[in-house]
Structure formats: structure tokens, C-alpha cells
Design a protein around this motif. Structure first.
Motif, mmCIF file in Angstrom:
data_model
loop_
_atom_site.group_PDB
_atom_site.id
_atom_site.type_symbol
_atom_site.label_atom_id
_atom_site.label_comp_id
_atom_site.label_asym_id
_atom_site.label_seq_id
_atom_site.Cartn_x
_atom_site.Cartn_y
_atom_site.Cartn_z
ATOM 1 N N ILE A 8 0.833 -1.201 0.000
ATOM 2 C CA ILE A 8 0.000 0.000 0.000
ATOM 3 C C ILE A 8 0.867 1.250 0.000
ATOM 4 O O ILE A 8 0.608 2.203 -0.746
ATOM 5 C CB ILE A 8 -0.968 -0.020 1.194
ATOM 6 C CG1 ILE A 8 -1.987 -1.147 1.006
ATOM 7 C CG2 ILE A 8 -1.666 1.325 1.363
ATOM 8 C CD1 ILE A 8 -2.832 -1.415 2.212
ATOM 9 N N LEU A 9 1.907 1.253 0.812
ATOM 10 C CA LEU A 9 2.842 2.379 0.824
ATOM 11 C C LEU A 9 3.470 2.557 -0.556
ATOM 12 O O LEU A 9 3.621 3.677 -1.042
ATOM 13 C CB LEU A 9 3.933 2.155 1.873
ATOM 14 C CG LEU A 9 5.069 3.171 1.911
ATOM 15 C CD1 LEU A 9 4.553 4.531 2.317
ATOM 16 C CD2 LEU A 9 6.147 2.711 2.872
ATOM 17 N N GLY A 10 3.829 1.465 -1.199
ATOM 18 C CA GLY A 10 4.413 1.534 -2.538
ATOM 19 C C GLY A 10 3.453 2.075 -3.576
ATOM 20 O O GLY A 10 3.857 2.816 -4.482
ATOM 21 N N LEU A 11 2.183 1.724 -3.467
ATOM 22 C CA LEU A 11 1.187 2.269 -4.392
ATOM 23 C C LEU A 11 1.091 3.777 -4.251
ATOM 24 O O LEU A 11 1.069 4.513 -5.244
ATOM 25 C CB LEU A 11 -0.174 1.621 -4.144
ATOM 26 C CG LEU A 11 -0.278 0.128 -4.452
ATOM 27 C CD1 LEU A 11 -1.638 -0.401 -4.019
ATOM 28 C CD2 LEU A 11 -0.040 -0.138 -5.915
ATOM 29 N N PHE A 12 1.045 4.250 -3.017
ATOM 30 C CA PHE A 12 1.003 5.696 -2.790
ATOM 31 C C PHE A 12 2.318 6.364 -3.210
ATOM 32 O O PHE A 12 2.308 7.443 -3.798
ATOM 33 C CB PHE A 12 0.705 6.010 -1.328
ATOM 34 C CG PHE A 12 -0.723 5.795 -0.945
ATOM 35 C CD1 PHE A 12 -1.746 6.431 -1.614
ATOM 36 C CD2 PHE A 12 -1.046 4.944 0.089
ATOM 37 C CE1 PHE A 12 -3.078 6.241 -1.268
ATOM 38 C CE2 PHE A 12 -2.364 4.739 0.452
ATOM 39 C CZ PHE A 12 -3.376 5.380 -0.227
ATOM 40 N N HIS A 58 4.888 1.718 12.429
ATOM 41 C CA HIS A 58 3.809 2.648 12.142
ATOM 42 C C HIS A 58 3.773 2.954 10.652
ATOM 43 O O HIS A 58 4.794 3.179 10.021
ATOM 44 C CB HIS A 58 3.997 3.949 12.913
ATOM 45 C CG HIS A 58 4.175 3.736 14.380
ATOM 46 N ND1 HIS A 58 3.161 3.279 15.183
ATOM 47 C CD2 HIS A 58 5.249 3.891 15.173
ATOM 48 C CE1 HIS A 58 3.605 3.172 16.415
ATOM 49 N NE2 HIS A 58 4.878 3.540 16.438
ATOM 50 N N PHE A 59 2.572 2.972 10.108
ATOM 51 C CA PHE A 59 2.409 3.226 8.681
ATOM 52 C C PHE A 59 2.720 4.673 8.326
ATOM 53 O O PHE A 59 3.158 4.961 7.226
ATOM 54 C CB PHE A 59 0.976 2.871 8.270
ATOM 55 C CG PHE A 59 0.715 2.979 6.802
ATOM 56 C CD1 PHE A 59 1.243 2.049 5.932
ATOM 57 C CD2 PHE A 59 -0.054 4.005 6.299
ATOM 58 C CE1 PHE A 59 0.997 2.135 4.579
ATOM 59 C CE2 PHE A 59 -0.304 4.099 4.944
ATOM 60 C CZ PHE A 59 0.225 3.158 4.082
ATOM 61 N N PHE A 60 2.523 5.592 9.247
ATOM 62 C CA PHE A 60 2.672 7.006 8.959
ATOM 63 C C PHE A 60 3.988 7.580 9.462
ATOM 64 O O PHE A 60 4.051 8.706 9.928
ATOM 65 C CB PHE A 60 1.496 7.790 9.545
ATOM 66 C CG PHE A 60 0.197 7.438 8.897
ATOM 67 C CD1 PHE A 60 -0.089 7.871 7.618
ATOM 68 C CD2 PHE A 60 -0.727 6.657 9.552
ATOM 69 C CE1 PHE A 60 -1.275 7.542 7.008
ATOM 70 C CE2 PHE A 60 -1.929 6.321 8.958
ATOM 71 C CZ PHE A 60 -2.206 6.761 7.681
ATOM 72 N N ASP A 61 5.070 6.824 9.350
ATOM 73 C CA ASP A 61 6.387 7.317 9.722
ATOM 74 C C ASP A 61 6.931 8.167 8.578
ATOM 75 O O ASP A 61 7.032 7.709 7.433
ATOM 76 C CB ASP A 61 7.324 6.144 10.015
ATOM 77 C CG ASP A 61 8.699 6.604 10.443
ATOM 78 O OD1 ASP A 61 8.778 7.564 11.231
ATOM 79 O OD2 ASP A 61 9.684 6.004 9.989
ATOM 80 N N LEU A 62 7.266 9.420 8.866
ATOM 81 C CA LEU A 62 7.694 10.373 7.836
ATOM 82 C C LEU A 62 8.948 9.908 7.114
ATOM 83 O O LEU A 62 9.056 10.041 5.891
ATOM 84 C CB LEU A 62 7.909 11.749 8.471
ATOM 85 C CG LEU A 62 8.287 12.876 7.520
ATOM 86 C CD1 LEU A 62 7.168 13.126 6.522
ATOM 87 C CD2 LEU A 62 8.580 14.131 8.291
ATOM 88 N N TYR A 63 9.907 9.343 7.833
ATOM 89 C CA TYR A 63 11.150 8.902 7.206
ATOM 90 C C TYR A 63 10.931 7.716 6.279
ATOM 91 O O TYR A 63 11.555 7.614 5.218
ATOM 92 C CB TYR A 63 12.184 8.554 8.274
ATOM 93 C CG TYR A 63 12.626 9.759 9.062
ATOM 94 C CD1 TYR A 63 13.434 10.728 8.477
ATOM 95 C CD2 TYR A 63 12.213 9.955 10.364
ATOM 96 C CE1 TYR A 63 13.830 11.852 9.179
ATOM 97 C CE2 TYR A 63 12.601 11.076 11.085
ATOM 98 C CZ TYR A 63 13.414 12.020 10.475
ATOM 99 O OH TYR A 63 13.799 13.131 11.169
ATOM 100 N N THR A 64 10.038 6.823 6.649
ATOM 101 C CA THR A 64 9.737 5.683 5.786
ATOM 102 C C THR A 64 9.079 6.156 4.498
ATOM 103 O O THR A 64 9.422 5.702 3.407
ATOM 104 C CB THR A 64 8.807 4.694 6.523
ATOM 105 O OG1 THR A 64 9.439 4.289 7.741
ATOM 106 C CG2 THR A 64 8.539 3.476 5.678
ATOM 107 N N TRP A 65 8.149 7.084 4.619
ATOM 108 C CA TRP A 65 7.496 7.626 3.428
ATOM 109 C C TRP A 65 8.493 8.376 2.547
ATOM 110 O O TRP A 65 8.466 8.237 1.318
ATOM 111 C CB TRP A 65 6.358 8.561 3.839
ATOM 112 C CG TRP A 65 5.099 7.829 4.131
ATOM 113 C CD1 TRP A 65 4.745 7.254 5.311
ATOM 114 C CD2 TRP A 65 4.039 7.573 3.224
ATOM 115 N NE1 TRP A 65 3.521 6.667 5.191
ATOM 116 C CE2 TRP A 65 3.058 6.847 3.921
ATOM 117 C CE3 TRP A 65 3.816 7.885 1.897
ATOM 118 C CZ2 TRP A 65 1.879 6.428 3.323
ATOM 119 C CZ3 TRP A 65 2.637 7.474 1.302
ATOM 120 C CH2 TRP A 65 1.687 6.761 2.010
#
Length: 88
Positions: A8-12, A58-65
């Protein structure tokens, strides 16, 4: 984060990379999406391995995004360089 979260993160990330780098892509929407998923996986691995930023739960980690989007951009540019003339 589980494998579904990374997809999901990759799609976004692929969508955001496409917005930041508009134009025709050789693979179209599906290719850009797959590049985004690959960017999320590679970006997460690189940030955990070399930047000492372990992947958070956490899905909403700024560094991961940020890592996912940045690596999606790098992969998208590389993909355009390698296969850019295939949709003329």
C-alpha cells in the motif's frame, strides 16, 4: 509493517512519484505502480541498512514515506532512461 502495508505504501509512493515527475512512462500506470512498490521496499531497506533508521511499525512514519518516495523517483528516472523510447 507487514507486506500488505509495504505494498500500500508503494502504491502511494508510486503515485506521488508520478505526480512529482509527470510525463509518459514506458510502462504506463501499472509500470509506475510496480516501480512505486519496488521503491518502497528498496527505500525501506536502504534507510534501515545505511541510514540507521530502522523500519518502524507505524504506517505514517515520515522517514519511511520519504525513503519510499525518493527511491520511487530514482527508480522511475532510471526506468525512463533505460526504456524511455518504447512508447513513441
Amino acid at each position: 509493517m507487514g507486506i500488505i502495508g509495504w505494498i500500500i505504501l508503494g502504491l502511494f509512493a508510486g503515485g506521488i512519484a508520478k505526480i512529482l515527475l509527470p510525463g509518459r512512462d514506458p510502462g504506463g500506470l501499472i509500470g509506475t505502480t510496480l516501480i512505486g512498490v519496488a521503491g518502497a521496499f528498496v527505500g525501506g531497506w536502504l534507510s534501515a541498512r545505511f541510514l540507521d533508521r530502522p523500519v518502524q511499525n507505524h504506517f505514517f512514519d515520515l522517514y519511511t514515506w520519504g525513503a519510499a518516495i525518493a527511491d520511487s523517483l530514482v527508480l522511475l528516472v532510471g526506468y525512463r532512461v533505460l526504456f524511455g523510447n518504447s512508447r513513441d
